[in-house]
Design a protein around this motif. Structure first.
Motif, PDB file in Angstrom:
ATOM      1  N   GLN A 108       0.819  -1.201   0.000  1.00  0.00           N
ATOM      2  CA  GLN A 108       0.000   0.000   0.000  1.00  0.00           C
ATOM      3  C   GLN A 108       0.860   1.259   0.000  1.00  0.00           C
ATOM      4  O   GLN A 108       0.452   2.306  -0.471  1.00  0.00           O
ATOM      5  CB  GLN A 108      -0.922  -0.005   1.222  1.00  0.00           C
TER       6      GLN A 108
ATOM      7  N   LEU B  87       2.121   2.950   2.736  1.00  0.00           N
ATOM      8  CA  LEU B  87       1.681   3.895   3.759  1.00  0.00           C
ATOM      9  C   LEU B  87       2.888   4.544   4.439  1.00  0.00           C
ATOM     10  O   LEU B  87       3.842   3.867   4.811  1.00  0.00           O
ATOM     11  CB  LEU B  87       0.830   3.143   4.790  1.00  0.00           C
TER      12      LEU B  87
ATOM     13  N   TYR C 245       1.227   5.748  10.355  1.00  0.00           N
ATOM     14  CA  TYR C 245       0.037   5.236  11.034  1.00  0.00           C
ATOM     15  C   TYR C 245      -0.052   6.003  12.349  1.00  0.00           C
ATOM     16  O   TYR C 245       0.910   6.034  13.135  1.00  0.00           O
ATOM     17  CB  TYR C 245       0.157   3.733  11.301  1.00  0.00           C
TER      18      TYR C 245
ATOM     19  N   GLU D 113      -2.720   6.816   7.743  1.00  0.00           N
ATOM     20  CA  GLU D 113      -3.910   6.133   8.249  1.00  0.00           C
ATOM     21  C   GLU D 113      -4.073   6.485   9.720  1.00  0.00           C
ATOM     22  O   GLU D 113      -3.134   6.344  10.518  1.00  0.00           O
ATOM     23  CB  GLU D 113      -3.798   4.620   8.085  1.00  0.00           C
TER      24      GLU D 113
ATOM     25  N   ASP E 124      -5.920   5.675  13.206  1.00  0.00           N
ATOM     26  CA  ASP E 124      -6.654   4.645  13.938  1.00  0.00           C
ATOM     27  C   ASP E 124      -7.850   5.301  14.627  1.00  0.00           C
ATOM     28  O   ASP E 124      -7.689   6.208  15.451  1.00  0.00           O
ATOM     29  CB  ASP E 124      -5.738   3.969  14.965  1.00  0.00           C
TER      30      ASP E 124
ATOM     31  N   ARG F  15      -2.150  -3.035  15.119  1.00  0.00           N
ATOM     32  CA  ARG F  15      -2.670  -2.654  13.801  1.00  0.00           C
ATOM     33  C   ARG F  15      -1.644  -1.831  13.028  1.00  0.00           C
ATOM     34  O   ARG F  15      -1.530  -1.957  11.802  1.00  0.00           O
ATOM     35  CB  ARG F  15      -3.985  -1.895  13.950  1.00  0.00           C
TER      36      ARG F  15
ATOM     37  N   CYS G 178       5.224   5.217  12.842  1.00  0.00           N
ATOM     38  CA  CYS G 178       4.020   5.349  13.662  1.00  0.00           C
ATOM     39  C   CYS G 178       4.118   6.638  14.476  1.00  0.00           C
ATOM     40  O   CYS G 178       5.179   6.949  15.035  1.00  0.00           O
ATOM     41  CB  CYS G 178       3.913   4.141  14.602  1.00  0.00           C
TER      42      CYS G 178
ATOM     43  N   ARG H 127       0.744  -4.157  11.363  1.00  0.00           N
ATOM     44  CA  ARG H 127       0.168  -4.852  10.204  1.00  0.00           C
ATOM     45  C   ARG H 127      -0.077  -3.923   9.020  1.00  0.00           C
ATOM     46  O   ARG H 127      -0.261  -4.380   7.893  1.00  0.00           O
ATOM     47  CB  ARG H 127      -1.150  -5.531  10.591  1.00  0.00           C
ATOM     48  N   SER H 128      -0.077  -2.632   9.251  1.00  0.00           N
ATOM     49  CA  SER H 128      -0.454  -1.671   8.214  1.00  0.00           C
ATOM     50  C   SER H 128       0.600  -1.513   7.126  1.00  0.00           C
ATOM     51  O   SER H 128       0.304  -1.063   6.026  1.00  0.00           O
ATOM     52  CB  SER H 128      -0.719  -0.294   8.838  1.00  0.00           C
TER      53      SER H 128
END
Length: 433
Positions: free
Chosen positions: A332, A334, A337, A364, A366, A378, A387, A381-382
């Protein structure tokens, strides 16, 4: 309608399927690669309607074809009087209609066009063949030059090779012009008539209305009968031979390997001269990934001036099946997160996520409100590169914890500094992807 039908869950119709987010990544990847290659070759995207007047396909594809005779989704609309309307079963006829209606060839130049989208045929569904299916296609309209044939073939090859496909075969044929086909049709019918009762039912029907399609039959007995049928290559006139020889030489010059297949006729009446298919040995019965050829008479047949053209279409469902066999799900990509906990932190996290998105990052947020441990799981896993963590303390001090997912390194940084260092962060993220 019974009560069970009313009360039960509604299912997708047979022959249609949901393309779920995990698989959509493959589709987006294919479309991005194709768009990049087509842009480099100066092809322009066109988006004709999904439904057209039925006579467009009856005239363009041919009333004797299985597509028009058996497979089209056709209905009357609510006009007064009602008009017969059909969901498009293929893309070329609509592109040509758009070209004529909008006078795109008025300048006299060559039109290089491409399209993608859903098509509809009432077929027997199986792997790689749906009643709603998708094609990516190109059309070069306005050139009779053999280089146009070679160019579209080279572009199809480029797309498939860039995607990493292996075990592909390229079949090439010429179906000549109308005069060539008329002579060949007569010879073919004369050959097949003694075997009429031994042919499969569909081929018996095609014997009088579309005999060349018998060469494409999948019935074993019919295939055996046609093994010794006359070859259309023996019925090509001098102009058709010259064109075909030039196409072959150009492909050889490009290093594109092919094999001659005189039985290759394609399923549409509008083809002239070059016909080709790119076939995968990894797909089973539905093996053709890309098919196309030249159709010099279609523009005139649909009401335009005599205009040569050549093109192809790739079946995207079949292509995706192949890619899933050889490629992991495309990442993806990303960047961040964002996890947060607490009313103030959660409000701040939304603002921060949006600011980073506006700065060009993929982010993304949460939204679960779960404990940090579940949010961190999560985040892992993203596939995000980093983060961003906000708790009550960070919300009060206008800071954020920046954690690099690969190295697990973590440090506090002021939100204002984070946004000011966007270019520096972008460089770090790109180096880690």
């Amino acid at each position: 309608m019974g009560s069970e039908s009313l009360m039960g869950s509604i299912q997708a119709l047979r022959g249609t399927r949901d393309i779920l987010p995990e698989e959509v990544r493959y589709w987006q990847w294919v479309e991005a690669i194709a768009r990049q290659i087509l842009d480099r070759a100066a092809y322009q995207e066109i988006r004709p309607p999904i439904f057209e007047r039925t006579d467009l396909f009856a005239r363009g594809i041919g009333e004797a074809t299985d597509i028009v005779g058996k497979e089209m989704y056709t209905f009357n609309d609510r006009a007064t009087p009602p008009r017969s309307v059909t969901l498009r079963p293929e893309g070329t006829a609509g592109v040509v209609r758009a070209l004529i209606q909008n006078n795109l060839y008025a300048s006299g130049g060559v039109q290089r066009l491409w399209y993608t989208g859903p098509m509809f045929r009432y077929e027997n569904p199986q792997a790689g063949r749906q009643r709603q299916f998708h094609q990516l296609g190109v059309e070069v309209i306005g050139s009779a030059d053999p280089r146009a044939d070679a160019e579209v073939i080279a572009i199809a090859t480029d797309i498939l090779q860039t995607l990493g496909l292996k075990n592909l075969r390229f079949d090439l044929n010429s179906v000549g012009n109308l005069e060539d086909r008329h002579q060949y049709r007569e010879a073919l019918v004369n050959y097949l008539m003694p075997y009429q009762d031994e042919l499969d039912k569909d081929s018996q029907e095609r014997l009088t209305r579309n005999p060349m399609r018998i060469l494409d039959s999948k019935d074993e007995r019919t295939q055996k009968i046609t093994q010794d049928a006359p070859s259309i290559l023996d019925y090509l006139g001098s102009d058709s031979k010259r064109h075909f020889e030039q196409v072959q030489q150009l492909l050889s010059n490009l290093g594109i390997c092919y094999q001659l297949n005189p039985r290759l006729v394609r399923g549409l009446d509008y083809y002239t001269h070059t016909a080709f298919e790119i076939i995968s040995d990894d797909l089973g019965a539905q093996a053709t990934v890309c098919g196309g050829g030249r159709y010099d008479g279609l523009v005139q047949e649909l009401g335009g001036a005599p205009t040569p053209a050549v093109g192809w279409a790739i079946g995207l469902e079949r292509l995706i099946i192949l890619l899933q066999q050889i490629q992991e799900t495309p990442r993806q990509g990303l960047d961040f997160y964002v996890v947060s906990r607490g009313e103030a932190a959660e409000a701040q996290s939304l603002k921060l996520a949006q600011q980073l998105r506006q700065a060009g990052f993929s982010v993304e947020l949460d939204l679960s409100g779960s404990a940090f441990k579940k949010q961190f799981a999560r985040a892992s896993r993203s596939g995000a590169v980093a983060c961003l963590i906000l708790g009550e303390e960070e919300a009060q001090t206008q800071t954020v914890q920046l954690k690099w997912m690969a190295s697990k390194e973590q440090s506090a940084i002021a939100i204002a500094d984070l946004l000011e260092k966007a270019d520096e962060l972008r460089g770090q993220i790109e180096s880690l992807k």
